[in-house]
Design an enzyme around this catalytic site. Structure first.
Site, PDB file in Angstrom:
ATOM      1  N   ASN A  47       0.814  -1.206   0.000  1.00  0.00           N
ATOM      2  CA  ASN A  47       0.000   0.000   0.000  1.00  0.00           C
ATOM      3  C   ASN A  47       0.856   1.268   0.000  1.00  0.00           C
ATOM      4  OD1 ASN A  47      -2.164   1.734   0.215  1.00  0.00           O
ATOM      5  ND2 ASN A  47      -3.094   0.680   1.957  1.00  0.00           N
ATOM      6  N   HIS A  67     -13.822  -4.100  12.116  1.00  0.00           N
ATOM      7  CA  HIS A  67     -13.352  -2.789  12.570  1.00  0.00           C
ATOM      8  C   HIS A  67     -14.528  -1.863  12.849  1.00  0.00           C
ATOM      9  CE1 HIS A  67      -9.373  -3.377  10.117  1.00  0.00           C
ATOM     10  NE2 HIS A  67      -9.515  -4.248  11.101  1.00  0.00           N
ATOM     11  N   ARG A 104     -12.829  -4.781  16.725  1.00  0.00           N
ATOM     12  CA  ARG A 104     -11.783  -3.817  17.053  1.00  0.00           C
ATOM     13  C   ARG A 104     -12.417  -2.449  17.262  1.00  0.00           C
ATOM     14  NH1 ARG A 104      -7.100  -1.738  12.953  1.00  0.00           N
ATOM     15  NH2 ARG A 104      -8.777  -0.272  12.448  1.00  0.00           N
ATOM     16  N   TYR A 138      -5.995   7.784  13.273  1.00  0.00           N
ATOM     17  CA  TYR A 138      -5.946   6.494  12.587  1.00  0.00           C
ATOM     18  C   TYR A 138      -7.165   5.640  12.929  1.00  0.00           C
ATOM     19  CZ  TYR A 138      -5.115   1.573  11.933  1.00  0.00           C
ATOM     20  OH  TYR A 138      -5.284   0.253  11.587  1.00  0.00           O
ATOM     21  N   ARG A 166       1.333 -11.069  13.839  1.00  0.00           N
ATOM     22  CA  ARG A 166       0.360 -10.378  12.999  1.00  0.00           C
ATOM     23  C   ARG A 166       0.752 -10.242  11.531  1.00  0.00           C
ATOM     24  NH1 ARG A 166      -3.635  -8.878  12.306  1.00  0.00           N
ATOM     25  NH2 ARG A 166      -3.660  -6.619  12.330  1.00  0.00           N
ATOM     26  N   HIS A 185      -2.597 -10.414   9.379  1.00  0.00           N
ATOM     27  CA  HIS A 185      -3.015  -9.073   8.970  1.00  0.00           C
ATOM     28  C   HIS A 185      -3.951  -9.179   7.767  1.00  0.00           C
ATOM     29  CE1 HIS A 185      -2.686  -4.778   8.701  1.00  0.00           C
ATOM     30  NE2 HIS A 185      -1.965  -4.752   7.590  1.00  0.00           N
ATOM     31  N   ASP A 218      -6.291  -3.487   2.051  1.00  0.00           N
ATOM     32  CA  ASP A 218      -5.224  -3.451   1.054  1.00  0.00           C
ATOM     33  C   ASP A 218      -4.557  -4.798   0.851  1.00  0.00           C
ATOM     34  OD1 ASP A 218      -4.336  -2.207   3.757  1.00  0.00           O
ATOM     35  OD2 ASP A 218      -2.476  -3.005   2.934  1.00  0.00           O
ATOM     36  N   GLU A 249      -8.095 -11.040  10.959  1.00  0.00           N
ATOM     37  CA  GLU A 249      -8.638  -9.723  10.644  1.00  0.00           C
ATOM     38  C   GLU A 249      -9.357  -9.797   9.302  1.00  0.00           C
ATOM     39  OE1 GLU A 249      -7.068  -5.092  10.359  1.00  0.00           O
ATOM     40  OE2 GLU A 249      -5.652  -6.743  10.088  1.00  0.00           O
ATOM     41  N   TRP A 286       2.559   7.044  12.043  1.00  0.00           N
ATOM     42  CA  TRP A 286       1.151   6.925  11.671  1.00  0.00           C
ATOM     43  C   TRP A 286       0.639   5.536  12.060  1.00  0.00           C
ATOM     44  CZ3 TRP A 286      -1.511   3.802   7.964  1.00  0.00           C
ATOM     45  CH2 TRP A 286      -2.884   4.099   7.875  1.00  0.00           C
TER      46      TRP A 286
END
Length: 406
Positions: free
Chosen positions: A37, A122, A147, A159, A287, A316, A320, A343, A406
């Site tokens: 990404n 999420h 989450r 974020y 992760r 993960h 993306d 996730e 970030w």
């Protein structure tokens, strides 16, 4: 059998994806995800200019040998660009091998260790009421683990929190910009605010709903320790990326001060990034993504290593990671013994049309399906109709203008 053709396909059906398609002289194709990404074209060049010439004419069944050749043979090892490129090759070769065998990939990895794959979604909101609405929406979709990300008073953009109304209008497209968006950050305000958020969520949704939170590398070890300790009353499933984990020794301090479970590794690319964390049991979940860790082959080895220390998987899986990378992850999830959670954010309808897939989502769980290979087919014509768009992830600055994580 030999590899006779290799295409690197870049498409943007809602966001940018990079896909490697390998074809054998017997007409069998395999797909691998190489999306990085915000740096997609770097991987495209790495594949087209440096990797594809090495693959043509080779035996697709020699997966381990090919992996080692691409990793060791370049001399320059590791790093996200290299490992994303190798991952695409590795997954494409596994796809071919499983198709030749006439079996879904998970059967070649030892068969199913469970009936289905647990996921988390999420939830986010600029305010507590918005957050509650987001949680309820995910519960209605069937998610059973969630989450929690929320806005922080005094900060304009944080974020994991979408602009008001934007996420509801299109919940599976992240904002892509020609230049990076700039978010702001105040660690003190965040640390004061987050415990009250989880108190509110627990009061609203009860003690049984598994809750997760991502600090996204923004805290020092002592700040992360403070956060983990302050969240203990709310029984988190995990606290993710509480501090930049390249400083593996820093996790000792976090572990000493909190019993909140820790998950780390989405920016890691090799097992060497994990050695201290796994050997000293400083984390509870690893992760890394199939797409950024070099593929199925090295990630399964990582999980076997982690299992010796009672550490579980948590691949993960944001938007993306293309459906190709997601499918590979789900096959691995189903096969390994020390699976923890997956996730899963889903993709746009258009993305799912470009990447037709056999995996399914139901009642908060995924299953890879029984199609031979990884179970994903790429519509090349539709992919070509949605070309690459210049895009970046956001950046982050402290309130005095200093660049921050970030």
């Amino acid at each position: 059998m030999k590899i006779v053709d290799a295409k690197v396909v870049v498409t943007s059906p809602g966001r940018n994806f990079v896909t490697l398609q390998l074809t054998t002289d017997e007409g069998v194709t395999g797909l691998g995800d190489a999306t990085l990404n915000g740096r997609e074209l770097a991987v495209v060049s790495y594949l087209q200019d440096h990797v594809v010439p090495l693959l043509l004419g080779t035996d697709p069944h020699r997966i381990e040998d090919t992996w080692q050749s691409l990793y060791r043979g370049a001399y320059w090892r590791r790093g996200p660009v290299t490992m994303a490129a190798i991952a695409a090759v590795d997954v494409a070769l596994w796809d071919i091998k499983a198709k030749v065998a006439g079996l879904p990939l998970y059967q070649l990895l030892g068969g199913a260790s469970r009936d289905r794959v647990r996921t988390y979604g999420h939830a986010n909101g600029a305010s507590i009421p918005e957050l509650f609405d987001s949680v309820r929406g995910l519960l209605e979709q069937g998610y059973q683990s969630i989450r929690i990300q929320t806005g922080v008073p005094g900060l304009k953009a944080v974020y994991g929190v979408h602009a008001a109304g934007a996420h509801a209008a299109n919940p599976t497209r992240l904002d892509q910009r020609v230049l990076p968006a700039v978010e702001d950050w105040d660690t003190g305000a965040y640390l004061r605010h987050i415990p009250s958020v989880f108190e509110a969520v627990r009061n609203e949704f009860g003690p049984d709903l598994p809750l997760l939170h991502d600090a996204h590398h923004r805290l020092t070890p002592i700040q992360a320790a403070r956060l983990g300790k302050s969240l203990e009353p709310y029984d988190l499933f995990w606290l993710e990326d509480c501090t930049p984990a390249e400083n593996q020794d820093g996790l000792r301090l976090v572990r000493e001060h909190t019993t909140t479970p820790l998950a780390i590794g989405e920016v890691f690319n090799t097992v060497f990034d994990y050695q201290t964390l796994v050997d000293e049991q400083l984390i509870d979940y690893v992760r890394s993504a199939v797409t950024h860790f070099g593929g199925v082959s090295p990630l399964k080895k990582l999980f076997d290593y982690a299992a010796q220390h009672q550490i579980k998987s948590a691949i993960h899986g944001p938007e993306d990671i293309s459906p190709v990378g997601m499918a590979a992850a789900i096959h691995l999830d189903l096969a390994i013994h020390n699976f923890g959670i997956q996730e899963y954010s889903g993709h746009t309808e258009l993305t799912n049309e470009v990447f037709r897939h056999a995996y399914t989502f139901s009642d908060g769980h995924l299953h890879p399906g029984e199609a031979p290979g990884i179970g994903v087919e790429l519509d090349l014509e539709l992919a070509a109709a949605h070309p690459y768009q210049q895009a970046y992830l956001p950046t982050n600055r402290l309130q005095d203008g200093t660049v921050h994580d970030w």
